[in-house]
Design a protein around this motif. Structure first.
Motif, PDB file in Angstrom:
ATOM      1  N   SER A 107     -54.159   8.969 -76.603  1.00  0.00           N
ATOM      2  CA  SER A 107     -53.867   7.542 -76.604  1.00  0.00           C
ATOM      3  C   SER A 107     -54.825   6.946 -75.868  1.00  0.00           C
ATOM      4  N   THR A 108     -55.004   5.483 -76.361  1.00  0.00           N
ATOM      5  CA  THR A 108     -55.892   4.674 -75.283  1.00  0.00           C
ATOM      6  C   THR A 108     -55.135   3.764 -74.708  1.00  0.00           C
ATOM      7  N   TRP A 109     -53.997   3.499 -74.886  1.00  0.00           N
ATOM      8  CA  TRP A 109     -52.988   2.273 -74.591  1.00  0.00           C
ATOM      9  C   TRP A 109     -51.671   2.870 -74.167  1.00  0.00           C
ATOM     10  N   ASN A 110     -51.451   3.101 -72.813  1.00  0.00           N
ATOM     11  CA  ASN A 110     -50.088   3.839 -72.156  1.00  0.00           C
ATOM     12  C   ASN A 110     -49.231   2.986 -71.386  1.00  0.00           C
ATOM     13  N   VAL A 111     -48.081   2.767 -71.368  1.00  0.00           N
ATOM     14  CA  VAL A 111     -47.230   2.029 -70.599  1.00  0.00           C
ATOM     15  C   VAL A 111     -45.898   2.815 -70.113  1.00  0.00           C
ATOM     16  N   PRO A 112     -45.243   2.554 -68.950  1.00  0.00           N
ATOM     17  CA  PRO A 112     -44.020   2.998 -68.880  1.00  0.00           C
ATOM     18  C   PRO A 112     -43.148   2.137 -69.475  1.00  0.00           C
ATOM     19  N   GLU A 113     -41.726   2.542 -69.704  1.00  0.00           N
ATOM     20  CA  GLU A 113     -40.702   1.753 -70.010  1.00  0.00           C
ATOM     21  C   GLU A 113     -39.425   2.111 -69.367  1.00  0.00           C
ATOM     22  N   SER A 115     -48.700  -6.745 -70.117  1.00  0.00           N
ATOM     23  CA  SER A 115     -49.509  -7.458 -71.054  1.00  0.00           C
ATOM     24  C   SER A 115     -50.403  -6.473 -71.609  1.00  0.00           C
ATOM     25  N   ASP A 116     -50.875  -6.915 -72.736  1.00  0.00           N
ATOM     26  CA  ASP A 116     -51.733  -6.063 -73.766  1.00  0.00           C
ATOM     27  C   ASP A 116     -53.104  -5.409 -73.321  1.00  0.00           C
ATOM     28  N   ASP A 117     -53.348  -6.147 -72.018  1.00  0.00           N
ATOM     29  CA  ASP A 117     -54.620  -5.822 -71.462  1.00  0.00           C
ATOM     30  C   ASP A 117     -54.485  -4.506 -70.318  1.00  0.00           C
ATOM     31  N   PHE A 118     -53.124  -4.169 -70.189  1.00  0.00           N
ATOM     32  CA  PHE A 118     -52.829  -3.147 -69.228  1.00  0.00           C
ATOM     33  C   PHE A 118     -52.654  -1.782 -69.794  1.00  0.00           C
ATOM     34  N   THR A 119     -53.034  -0.797 -69.231  1.00  0.00           N
ATOM     35  CA  THR A 119     -52.680   0.520 -69.599  1.00  0.00           C
ATOM     36  C   THR A 119     -52.670   1.484 -68.416  1.00  0.00           C
ATOM     37  N   LEU A 120     -51.844   2.468 -68.398  1.00  0.00           N
ATOM     38  CA  LEU A 120     -51.675   3.220 -67.205  1.00  0.00           C
ATOM     39  C   LEU A 120     -52.841   4.017 -67.041  1.00  0.00           C
ATOM     40  N   ARG A 121     -53.156   4.561 -65.914  1.00  0.00           N
ATOM     41  CA  ARG A 121     -54.232   5.320 -65.521  1.00  0.00           C
ATOM     42  C   ARG A 121     -53.693   6.698 -64.635  1.00  0.00           C
ATOM     43  N   SER A 122     -54.396   7.719 -64.700  1.00  0.00           N
ATOM     44  CA  SER A 122     -53.996   9.023 -63.861  1.00  0.00           C
ATOM     45  C   SER A 122     -53.938   8.395 -62.448  1.00  0.00           C
ATOM     46  N   ASN A 131     -37.321   6.502 -67.443  1.00  0.00           N
ATOM     47  CA  ASN A 131     -38.801   6.032 -67.682  1.00  0.00           C
ATOM     48  C   ASN A 131     -39.191   6.626 -69.122  1.00  0.00           C
ATOM     49  N   ASP A 132     -38.972   5.688 -70.126  1.00  0.00           N
ATOM     50  CA  ASP A 132     -39.626   5.965 -71.507  1.00  0.00           C
ATOM     51  C   ASP A 132     -41.079   5.699 -71.818  1.00  0.00           C
ATOM     52  N   MET A 133     -41.815   6.829 -71.214  1.00  0.00           N
ATOM     53  CA  MET A 133     -43.231   6.738 -71.466  1.00  0.00           C
ATOM     54  C   MET A 133     -43.600   6.633 -72.716  1.00  0.00           C
ATOM     55  N   SER A 134     -44.567   5.654 -73.280  1.00  0.00           N
ATOM     56  CA  SER A 134     -44.979   5.165 -74.433  1.00  0.00           C
ATOM     57  C   SER A 134     -46.479   5.304 -74.870  1.00  0.00           C
ATOM     58  N   SER A 135     -46.791   5.764 -75.861  1.00  0.00           N
ATOM     59  CA  SER A 135     -48.255   5.520 -76.253  1.00  0.00           C
ATOM     60  C   SER A 135     -48.094   4.338 -77.297  1.00  0.00           C
ATOM     61  N   ARG A 136     -48.643   3.051 -76.797  1.00  0.00           N
ATOM     62  CA  ARG A 136     -48.720   2.088 -77.706  1.00  0.00           C
ATOM     63  C   ARG A 136     -49.612   2.022 -78.566  1.00  0.00           C
TER      64      ARG A 136
END
Length: 278
Positions: free
Chosen positions: A129-135, A252-259, A155-160
């Motif tokens: 996945s290239t776009w990941n966020v916590p929920e 926002s759409d330009d944010f993704t989680l990192r290790s 925390n519903d981790m999600s691969s947008r």
């Protein structure tokens, strides 16, 4: 009242005092419709202990035993808008608009207990996945009879990127090892949680705040009891279950989680659940 599950035993917190709870089985302890009064009665003859605070500080676990974790989607307007935007290219954007206004809520299976992590443990993002966020989500604990008796942070981790590619990929976007976190405790109030309750999300990256936001649970379109009623229509849960109630906080759409990112979810009355992205 708060109930903690630790490596050394179960701990109840009431009026800033900490008590050991002698039950040997977590599932039988929490899966009771009279959980608040049961704990209250149990503490009348108990003695507070500073050692119990040490148990919490050094060995806190997710407040889960053999319960399944389910989740609700598109229960906040912000979530609907985000889902519509991410799935626009695939032509699935109008599905989420329909879900938001439909009589039937979106409910999906999130995690087995083995895929749930507790406070301080690592959550994961998928390698594909290239776009990941916590929920960040208020999470209900529901007994086997269908009664809401407790709450925790979820925390519903999600691969947008995966969900946006095709709405039918939702199970892969949502359910994988380390995709869910619960904690720090099971909050057991005498009455239902207030609609003024605030949920806050903070993401720390390189020792700086990369994202922060908050929302009141009053912004939910659906009632907690409504979600529970649909979940229990054709499903039974011998040990009760957890139900994440959806998120109103979406970066926002330009944010993704990192290790290495540190995710903290705070909910009034419950506490803070902190995890690091593996």
């Amino acid at each position: 009242m708060k109930l903690y599950k630790t490596r050394s035993g179960f701990v109840a917190e009431a009026q800033d005092q900490f008590y050991a709870v002698t039950n040997e089985d977590w599932d039988s302890l929490i899966n009771r419709d009279d959980l608040y009064s049961f704990l209250q009665q149990s503490l009348t003859s108990a003695t507070s202990s500073e050692e119990c605070q040490t148990w919490i500080q050094t060995g806190l676990l997710a407040p889960i035993g053999r319960q399944e974790v389910w989740a609700s989607g598109v229960t906040y307007l912000r979530s609907r808008d985000a889902r519509m935007e991410e799935s626009k290219k695939s032509g699935g954007d109008n599905f989420y608009d329909r879900v938001y206004d439909a009589e039937r809520p979106e409910l999906f299976f999130k995690a087995t207990p083995e895929r749930v992590v507790g406070p301080g443990a690592n959550v994961r993002i998928r390698a594909d996945s290239t776009w990941n966020v916590p929920e960040p989500e208020l999470t209900l604990f529901i007994t086997s009879s269908g009664k809401i008796v407790g709450y925790t942070c979820g925390n519903d981790m999600s691969s947008r990127s995966i969900e946006g590619e095709n709405p039918l990929y939702l199970p892969q976007a949502k359910s994988y090892d380390g995709s869910a976190a619960l904690g720090p405790c099971l909050y057991v109030p005498e009455t239902p949680i207030s609609t003024d309750t605030q949920i806050k999300l903070e993401i720390i990256r390189d020792q700086q705040a990369a994202f922060t936001n908050s929302i009141a649970i009053s912004q939910m379109k659906r009632q907690h009891t409504e979600l529970v009623e649909f979940l229990f229509r054709e499903c039974s849960f011998a040990n009760g279950c957890y139900l994440m109630t959806g998120t109103g906080i979406v970066p926002s759409d330009d944010f993704t989680l990192r290790s290495g990112d540190e995710i903290s979810i705070s909910i009034d009355g419950i506490g803070t659940l902190t995890n690091v992205v593996e």
